[in-house]
Design a protein around this motif. Structure first.
Motif, PDB file in Angstrom:
ATOM      1  N   PHE A   1      -1.923 -14.901 -12.622  1.00 34.08           N
ATOM      2  CA  PHE A   1      -1.166 -13.667 -12.363  1.00 34.08           C
ATOM      3  C   PHE A   1      -0.776 -12.964 -13.652  1.00 34.08           C
ATOM      4  CE2 PHE A   1       2.078 -16.851 -12.937  1.00 34.08           C
ATOM      5  CZ  PHE A   1       3.097 -16.199 -13.606  1.00 34.08           C
ATOM      6  N   ARG A   2      -0.719 -13.700 -14.768  1.00 34.69           N
ATOM      7  CA  ARG A   2      -0.315 -13.073 -16.032  1.00 34.69           C
ATOM      8  C   ARG A   2      -1.355 -12.062 -16.505  1.00 34.69           C
ATOM      9  NH1 ARG A   2       1.223 -18.346 -15.838  1.00 34.69           N
ATOM     10  NH2 ARG A   2       3.382 -18.831 -16.398  1.00 34.69           N
ATOM     11  N   LEU A   3      -2.647 -12.405 -16.332  1.00 34.59           N
ATOM     12  CA  LEU A   3      -3.734 -11.512 -16.730  1.00 34.59           C
ATOM     13  C   LEU A   3      -4.479 -10.917 -15.535  1.00 34.59           C
ATOM     14  CD1 LEU A   3      -5.208 -13.543 -19.744  1.00 34.59           C
ATOM     15  CD2 LEU A   3      -3.611 -11.625 -19.792  1.00 34.59           C
ATOM     16  N   ASN A   4      -4.011 -11.266 -14.338  1.00 41.53           N
ATOM     17  CA  ASN A   4      -4.640 -10.811 -13.098  1.00 41.53           C
ATOM     18  C   ASN A   4      -6.124 -11.179 -13.043  1.00 41.53           C
ATOM     19  OD1 ASN A   4      -4.252  -9.724 -10.529  1.00 41.53           O
ATOM     20  ND2 ASN A   4      -5.065  -7.740 -11.165  1.00 41.53           N
ATOM     21  N   PRO A  14      -8.100 -19.284 -20.310  1.00 40.13           N
ATOM     22  CA  PRO A  14      -7.885 -19.960 -21.591  1.00 40.13           C
ATOM     23  C   PRO A  14      -6.755 -19.319 -22.404  1.00 40.13           C
ATOM     24  CG  PRO A  14     -10.231 -19.740 -21.166  1.00 40.13           C
ATOM     25  CD  PRO A  14      -9.511 -18.959 -20.093  1.00 40.13           C
ATOM     26  N   GLU A  15      -6.636 -17.984 -22.344  1.00 39.34           N
ATOM     27  CA  GLU A  15      -5.576 -17.291 -23.084  1.00 39.34           C
ATOM     28  C   GLU A  15      -4.193 -17.684 -22.563  1.00 39.34           C
ATOM     29  OE1 GLU A  15      -9.340 -14.932 -23.128  1.00 39.34           O
ATOM     30  OE2 GLU A  15      -8.134 -15.751 -21.511  1.00 39.34           O
ATOM     31  N   THR A  16      -4.052 -17.692 -21.252  1.00 39.27           N
ATOM     32  CA  THR A  16      -2.772 -18.084 -20.660  1.00 39.27           C
ATOM     33  C   THR A  16      -2.471 -19.541 -20.959  1.00 39.27           C
ATOM     34  OG1 THR A  16      -2.842 -16.424 -18.919  1.00 39.27           O
ATOM     35  CG2 THR A  16      -1.522 -18.385 -18.479  1.00 39.27           C
ATOM     36  N   ASN A  17      -3.474 -20.390 -20.849  1.00 41.62           N
ATOM     37  CA  ASN A  17      -3.259 -21.816 -21.119  1.00 41.62           C
ATOM     38  C   ASN A  17      -2.773 -22.016 -22.558  1.00 41.62           C
ATOM     39  OD1 ASN A  17      -3.700 -24.498 -19.678  1.00 41.62           O
ATOM     40  ND2 ASN A  17      -4.642 -24.876 -21.665  1.00 41.62           N
ATOM     41  N   GLN A  18      -3.387 -21.309 -23.498  1.00 40.98           N
ATOM     42  CA  GLN A  18      -2.978 -21.430 -24.903  1.00 40.98           C
ATOM     43  C   GLN A  18      -1.554 -20.910 -25.112  1.00 40.98           C
ATOM     44  OE1 GLN A  18      -4.267 -23.098 -27.426  1.00 40.98           O
ATOM     45  NE2 GLN A  18      -2.469 -22.505 -28.595  1.00 40.98           N
ATOM     46  N   ALA A  19      -1.223 -19.815 -24.470  1.00 39.51           N
ATOM     47  CA  ALA A  19       0.134 -19.270 -24.592  1.00 39.51           C
ATOM     48  C   ALA A  19       1.157 -20.263 -24.045  1.00 39.51           C
ATOM     49  CB  ALA A  19       0.240 -17.937 -23.860  1.00 39.51           C
ATOM     50  N   LYS A  65      -4.613 -29.208 -23.515  1.00 35.11           N
ATOM     51  CA  LYS A  65      -5.528 -28.319 -24.242  1.00 35.11           C
ATOM     52  C   LYS A  65      -6.773 -28.005 -23.405  1.00 35.11           C
ATOM     53  CE  LYS A  65      -7.900 -27.786 -28.652  1.00 35.11           C
ATOM     54  NZ  LYS A  65      -8.110 -28.363 -29.986  1.00 35.11           N
ATOM     55  N   LYS A  66      -7.300 -29.021 -22.729  1.00 37.09           N
ATOM     56  CA  LYS A  66      -8.481 -28.846 -21.879  1.00 37.09           C
ATOM     57  C   LYS A  66      -8.077 -28.965 -20.408  1.00 37.09           C
ATOM     58  CE  LYS A  66     -11.748 -30.354 -25.338  1.00 37.09           C
ATOM     59  NZ  LYS A  66     -12.904 -31.163 -25.647  1.00 37.09           N
ATOM     60  N   SER A  67      -7.121 -28.170 -20.010  1.00 37.60           N
ATOM     61  CA  SER A  67      -6.545 -28.222 -18.676  1.00 37.60           C
ATOM     62  C   SER A  67      -7.580 -27.937 -17.588  1.00 37.60           C
ATOM     63  CB  SER A  67      -5.416 -27.192 -18.573  1.00 37.60           C
ATOM     64  OG  SER A  67      -4.961 -27.099 -17.248  1.00 37.60           O
ATOM     65  N   TYR A  68      -7.497 -28.708 -16.509  1.00 40.52           N
ATOM     66  CA  TYR A  68      -8.345 -28.459 -15.338  1.00 40.52           C
ATOM     67  C   TYR A  68      -7.991 -27.132 -14.673  1.00 40.52           C
ATOM     68  CZ  TYR A  68     -10.533 -33.028 -15.568  1.00 40.52           C
ATOM     69  OH  TYR A  68     -11.277 -34.104 -15.973  1.00 40.52           O
ATOM     70  N   HIS A  69      -6.817 -26.587 -14.962  1.00 43.64           N
ATOM     71  CA  HIS A  69      -6.458 -25.271 -14.438  1.00 43.64           C
ATOM     72  C   HIS A  69      -7.467 -24.220 -14.911  1.00 43.64           C
ATOM     73  CE1 HIS A  69      -2.489 -26.034 -12.622  1.00 43.64           C
ATOM     74  NE2 HIS A  69      -2.295 -26.913 -13.601  1.00 43.64           N
ATOM     75  N   MET A  70      -7.972 -24.362 -16.128  1.00 37.42           N
ATOM     76  CA  MET A  70      -8.908 -23.373 -16.681  1.00 37.42           C
ATOM     77  C   MET A  70     -10.269 -23.426 -15.986  1.00 37.42           C
ATOM     78  SD  MET A  70      -8.081 -23.343 -20.775  1.00 37.42           S
ATOM     79  CE  MET A  70      -8.732 -24.988 -21.059  1.00 37.42           C
TER      80      MET A  70
END
Length: 179
Positions: free
Chosen positions: A73-76, A111-116, A126-131
């Motif tokens: 939702f942060r980057l839609n 990846p951008e949201t995960n890094q933020a 760092k290598k989240s399954y969410h991505m």
């Protein structure tokens, strides 16, 4: 024949118990039962009820609707989610004997949201399954979080994280592990 979510829960409860809680066996035991879930994305306020499996096939348009409510939702940004996550949630609900809303904390993360998020929290991988669209952080409305975690761990279908302070459980379709 039209099955409600409640009908699915009633049918699947007996099938899951008879199938000794092994996810692949349990799902094959109720493979002809439709699967439905109700979602609420707590960040966007969006709600969705979806019958994503009709008893024979996954319904692509419904999976696409679920992908949308699970979006970053942060980057839609929308990403295809692993449908096995939804089957795991259906099994968890069945085991608990509940038919309640799935409150989404986090589905897909770019990846951008995960890094933020990693920059402000040590709990973000760092290598989240969410991505990959293979993880979801959620809670079941009105259901004890520890019970959700315990059933998810019993399924041995992937990773299970327990975050009682933040009030959610993480499941993913990666290797079986827990934290």
């Amino acid at each position: 024949m039209n099955f409600s979510r409640r009908d699915f829960i009633k049918f699947a409860s007996g099938s899951v118990i008879a199938a000794s809680c092994t996810p692949s066996v349990a799902l094959s035991a109720c493979a002809t039962a439709p699967r439905s879930l109700a979602f609420n994305n707590l960040h966007t306020g969006e709600e969705l009820e979806s019958c994503y499996f009709d008893g024979r096939n996954y319904i692509n348009r419904e999976l696409a609707r679920i992908d949308n409510i699970c979006r970053d939702f942060r980057l839609n940004q929308v990403h295809q989610m692993d449908k096995n996550l939804f089957d795991m949630i259906s099994l968890i609900q069945s085991e608990l004997g509940v038919d309640t809303q799935v409150q989404i904390i986090s589905g897909y993360r770019s990846p951008e949201t995960n890094q933020a998020l990693r920059s402000v929290s040590s709990g973000v991988a760092k290598k989240s399954y969410h991505m990959l669209g293979q993880a979801i952080d959620f809670r079941l409305d009105g259901v004890n979080l520890k019970q959700v975690r315990d059933v998810a761990m019993d399924l041995k279908a992937g990773g299970v994280g327990y975050y009682p302070r933040s009030n959610f459980v993480h499941i993913d379709t990666g290797p079986v592990r827990h934290w």
